[in-house]
Design a protein around this motif. Structure first.
Motif, PDB file in Angstrom:
ATOM      1  N   ALA A 198       0.840  -1.206   0.000  1.00  0.00           N
ATOM      2  CA  ALA A 198       0.000   0.000   0.000  1.00  0.00           C
ATOM      3  C   ALA A 198       0.873   1.253   0.000  1.00  0.00           C
ATOM      4  N   ASP A 199       1.965   1.230   0.774  1.00  0.00           N
ATOM      5  CA  ASP A 199       2.891   2.366   0.787  1.00  0.00           C
ATOM      6  C   ASP A 199       3.520   2.563  -0.590  1.00  0.00           C
ATOM      7  N   GLY A 200       4.031   1.467  -1.142  1.00  0.00           N
ATOM      8  CA  GLY A 200       4.712   1.547  -2.429  1.00  0.00           C
ATOM      9  C   GLY A 200       3.804   1.944  -3.576  1.00  0.00           C
ATOM     10  N   TYR A 201       2.549   1.548  -3.485  1.00  0.00           N
ATOM     11  CA  TYR A 201       1.597   1.851  -4.557  1.00  0.00           C
ATOM     12  C   TYR A 201       0.871   3.182  -4.347  1.00  0.00           C
ATOM     13  N   GLY A 202       1.157   3.855  -3.229  1.00  0.00           N
ATOM     14  CA  GLY A 202       0.516   5.135  -2.966  1.00  0.00           C
ATOM     15  C   GLY A 202      -0.969   5.031  -2.690  1.00  0.00           C
ATOM     16  N   ALA A 203      -1.376   3.997  -1.962  1.00  0.00           N
ATOM     17  CA  ALA A 203      -2.795   3.787  -1.667  1.00  0.00           C
ATOM     18  C   ALA A 203      -3.328   4.863  -0.727  1.00  0.00           C
ATOM     19  N   THR A 204      -4.569   5.241  -0.911  1.00  0.00           N
ATOM     20  CA  THR A 204      -5.225   6.160   0.015  1.00  0.00           C
ATOM     21  C   THR A 204      -5.552   5.418   1.309  1.00  0.00           C
TER      22      THR A 204
END
Length: 296
Positions: free
Chosen positions: A61-67
């Motif tokens: 989630a961090d790497g993919y820029g998740a909200t």
């Protein structure tokens, strides 16, 4: 309704793939985020069994820029997967040795579905087979198969049919008349099988069995070949709804189709085939009539 982990895994994989592609990252780059191979990322995205710890999910989630909302959905799905796995997995695991490669995935989908539409040009679908019919199929597939192995396959088929007792599970089965005429196991076995089809269709409001007679013309059934269309309910933890799946069973391997255009094409084909099928009452009369022929 307990969907098990199959749908949650698929939903989780779909969300992870969407986020990764949104960042224009390759699977190998996703793998580096959590120290796994691109093949493992591929398994996660395909909804296949693999580790789905919160540590992995948060790192992705961090790497993919998740909200924050997207992260919460991912973590909710991962929790649902792990919760289902702790219960020991699906009941069919005990029969793993008797399943064709990959068919356990189909059973997982079938167990999770709330709608099933089936078109068959050969063989009665497993959900409606009698024990004698399934036994005859096993002997046909391998005449040298040990009796205990055959009986295990019969047990698997019969246990699968518990799915029909779920009042929230709707089944629409359309058979080519050739299915009724193919004497698997001989006349006695076929008579019992056709009587079973007639009984099920009459006794269960949510289970429909219809036949396309040889005299029907102008339909796609012979061209399309046998397939099943599975629809799914909302996932209990997140409220997400997984898209339908088309399952095509072949002798050398199975095919799963999920793209909207592919599913729509098969759904339209099923509607077209259904248009020329006999209604339920006429089908029942035909089933009992052919059963009597076998008994004569």
């Amino acid at each position: 309704m307990l969907t098990g982990s199959t749908l949650a895994r698929r939903a989780l994989g779909r969300e992870l793939k969407r986020l990764r592609e949104g960042k224009q990252m390759k699977q190998v780059e996703g793998g580096r985020l959590i120290g796994v191979s691109p093949q493992t990322i591929g398994r996660m995205e395909d909804g296949l069994p693999t580790k789905v710890s919160d540590l992995y999910i948060n790192a992705l989630a961090d790497g993919y820029g998740a909200t924050d909302n997207e992260r919460a959905v991912l973590l909710g799905l991962a929790l649902e997967v792990r919760t289902a796995q702790k219960s020991g997995g699906g009941w069919w695991r005990a029969y793993a040795d008797e399943l064709n490669e990959g068919f356990d995935h189909y059973i997982g989908l079938e167990e999770a579905a709330n709608r099933l539409s089936v078109w068959r040009v050969t063989m009665v679908p497993g959900l409606l087979q009698t024990a004698e019919y399934r036994r005859a199929m096993a002997w046909t597939e391998d005449p040298e198969m040990p009796s205990d192995q055959v009986e295990k396959r019969v047990q698997l088929a019969m246990k699968r049919q518990n799915r029909l007792d779920d009042p929230d599970f709707a089944v629409d089965i359309v058979l080519m008349e050739s299915v009724l005429r193919d004497q698997i196991g001989g006349p006695s076995v076929m008579a019992g099988q056709l009587q079973r089809l007639a009984e099920v269709s009459e006794s269960a409001a949510k289970i429909s069995v219809r036949v396309v007679p040889f005299t029907a013309s102008g339909h796609l059934g012979s061209l399309v070949g046998s397939f099943a269309l599975l629809g799914f309910p909302k996932l209990p933890a997140t409220g997400l709804v997984e898209p339908p799946v088309v399952y095509v069973e072949a002798y050398a391997g199975d095919l799963y189709l999920e793209r909207e255009a592919e599913v729509t094409r098969y759904r339209n084909a099923f509607a077209e085939i259904s248009r020329v099928a006999l209604d339920r009452d006429t089908t029942r009369q035909l089933l009992l009539s052919i059963a009597k022929e076998y008994e004569a």
